[in-house]
Write an enzyme that holds these catalytic residues in place. Sequence first.
Site, PDB file in Angstrom:
ATOM      1  N   ASP A 230      41.339  12.983 -25.945  1.00  0.00           N
ATOM      2  CA  ASP A 230      40.635  11.584 -26.457  1.00  0.00           C
ATOM      3  C   ASP A 230      40.317  11.301 -27.637  1.00  0.00           C
ATOM      4  OD1 ASP A 230      39.559   9.061 -25.564  1.00  0.00           O
ATOM      5  OD2 ASP A 230      39.387   9.890 -23.365  1.00  0.00           O
TER       6      ASP A 230
ATOM      7  N   HIS B 235      35.703   5.394 -26.722  1.00  0.00           N
ATOM      8  CA  HIS B 235      36.491   5.824 -25.642  1.00  0.00           C
ATOM      9  C   HIS B 235      36.125   7.293 -25.080  1.00  0.00           C
ATOM     10  CE1 HIS B 235      40.230   6.444 -23.254  1.00  0.00           C
ATOM     11  NE2 HIS B 235      40.547   5.150 -23.067  1.00  0.00           N
TER      12      HIS B 235
ATOM     13  N   SER C  76      41.858   4.212 -17.846  1.00  0.00           N
ATOM     14  CA  SER C  76      41.285   5.406 -18.562  1.00  0.00           C
ATOM     15  C   SER C  76      39.762   5.516 -18.046  1.00  0.00           C
ATOM     16  CB  SER C  76      40.905   4.690 -20.093  1.00  0.00           C
ATOM     17  OG  SER C  76      42.001   4.610 -20.806  1.00  0.00           O
TER      18      SER C  76
END
Length: 755
Positions: free
Chosen positions: A151, A221, A538
Amino acid sequence: MRALEIASSPLLFFVWFLFASPEFTVAADRKTYIVHMDKSMMPKAFATHGHWYSSVINSLRTYGLPRSSVAPMSRPSLLYTYDNAIHGFSAVLSLQQLHNLKNMKGYVSSYPEKLGKFDTTHTIEFLSLNPNSGLWPASQFGKGVIVGMIDSGVWPESQSYNDNGMPEIPARWKGTCQTGPDFNSSLCNRKLIGAQFFSKGAKAASNSIDDYNSPRDEEGHGTHTSTTVAGNYVENVSFFGYASGTARGVAPRAMLAMYKVSGYSSDILAGMDQAIADGVDVISISMGIDGVPPYEDPVAIAAFAAMEKGVLVSASAGNEGPSFMTLHNGIPWMLTTAAGTIDRQFSAILTLGNGNYVYGWSLFPLNAWMVDLPIVYNETLSPCNSSELLSKATGQLVVCQTDTGRSLASQIHTISQTQVAGAIFLSNDTTYAEIGDLPIPGVVLNFADAPLLINYLKSAKDPSASIKFQQTLLGTNPAPAVAFYSSRGPSPTYPSILKPDVLAPGSKVLAAWMGNAATARYGNLYLSSDYNVVSGTSMACPHSSGVAALLKGAHPDWSPAAIRSAMMTTANLLDNTLSPIKDNGLYLEQASPLAMGAGHIDPNKALDPGLVYDVGAQDYVNHLCLMNYTSKQIAAITRSSNYSCTSPADLNYPSFMIFSDKANSSSTSIEFKRTVTNVGDGAATYKVMWTVSNGLSVKVTPDTLVFHDKNEKLSFTVSVETDKMKGQFSYGTLVWEDDGAKHSVRSPILAYKIY
């Protein structure tokens, strides 16, 4: 009239609001009370007890006082009426109003309500994980399992990475905590046991890229996804007052290793390669590459290597829905997850001048009440498409309707360019509530609730309303529903396997974020929060990754395919109204397996699936051979020429996919051969059932499987006829149920045609 005023910060605004409001001293002693009433004492003038209770509340508004002297913030507010658990109601009352209530006919008793402890991500509760039974205690909450995150990095200062209660790092761990700008090895601990970055591909493509020189997250994220998988317990967090409670991941005792990568293939491949070498048990990757065949896809190639080592790779389906064939990560040796909604709504309470109120969607970030503002509602302003026209409503509440041709997003943008005090939006746009924010004081009502407002506006001479923000409602329905943005199958690069595999929570998920980034705004005022609410596949992927980690902890001998099978065959097809799961991308029509795979994950059922469809590396190769991949292409995927096509065959997958296009559209009959392994307690007899529609015909041989021992394998054949099928696709389910009805092993069946 009192309107909302802008302060330089949420804190200053809150302080201003408290001391500038003359109603503050009256409202300070207001609480919610549970009130028991004597049902037999209801006066005959009332048709129902609900009417009686409403009348009681209305009488408290002016009890001993002139109507004009009762400030809106001090008026009693009826919340619920009860007729089963108790006879009575709950209401927000001041101490004086409570005292007055005690003197009324029919009053029995009352007490302040107790504060329940909410789960902040709430998806944990939505998935029915609990500390006393099921998958959590069976896996010791993921203790000893290592999840590798591919990620955008990590924000190690987040409290979600605290290592309180974590065990020692396993001796088998080979990873490191890599230093870099603003990041040193001391930031790792027994929760965040590794952090590395991979940026050479990005640097080669652009010398100006600096964000990838450290494991530190510059996007948020990676911090969000990793703490969704395995964040530790953190109390008293929220997103600007919404979803307040305790945050923790799906597998709170699992360990995390972050492999920060750019979007470049070389960096992705390097990160996954290192994760495999370091000894992770599960790899979670909430990213993918569109339109790339498996032999050129670094995620697919690295995932094959991970599978060979016994590492399950969990990936997101993509956010290109609701169109079909938009899914990525559709290769069969991965777990592919679609995104669904949850039974939680961020809300505001709209209270009209006549005392009626309704909850609507809102995510306005300030802790504020808008009190007794005048409402403007007319055909000229209701499209909310002209800042010039809206200037006539400065300082007032405007009613905006999306059925005038303007989208909700565009109306919100227009309102933000004006000086109106706020807006009441009438809209059935469920999609915006999944992904949008609300940087203006406003509330969104669906058309079903609109008559309450419209009728009041038509009857009131000077209509007004108050809005209280930062409300969180649980138990909303229908939930789950497939998120409109979630990519649909089949995979354009591997259409012979039904994808996605499962559905998991993905909309408005709360988890940790970067501490220095704006996460909300009010006009031009940007606000930051350590926790953020984000939507996407996600966010769905780490829920599946966390469940996979728990299953690995409970069943360390299970293969990645067995874990995936357990999650698929126990998935739920029903929402919280006990109706088939709906598709937000298809106007709440019933969701197909192309949108949700086998259904919504059910962790506790996956702990004991009864039967599993197991698959090994050679089985995947044999399927590649059946799909006419060349030896060179297969070697690119497997990284070796040692594999050969021993027996080209259909894959032993927990779903049945019939895909046809112009090249093979003449075929109307497909035969599948499957083998299931009994992972139950011992001897068991399973009988088959199936349900199909739209012209599909199914035959299963044999229709009964008799297992004598645990781990015994038995095979069966499924024949599907598609000659009478109408339309582009048709689907159904096949279920093996044991004689005690303890296990129902369900697989989706789907036929898809391209004309």
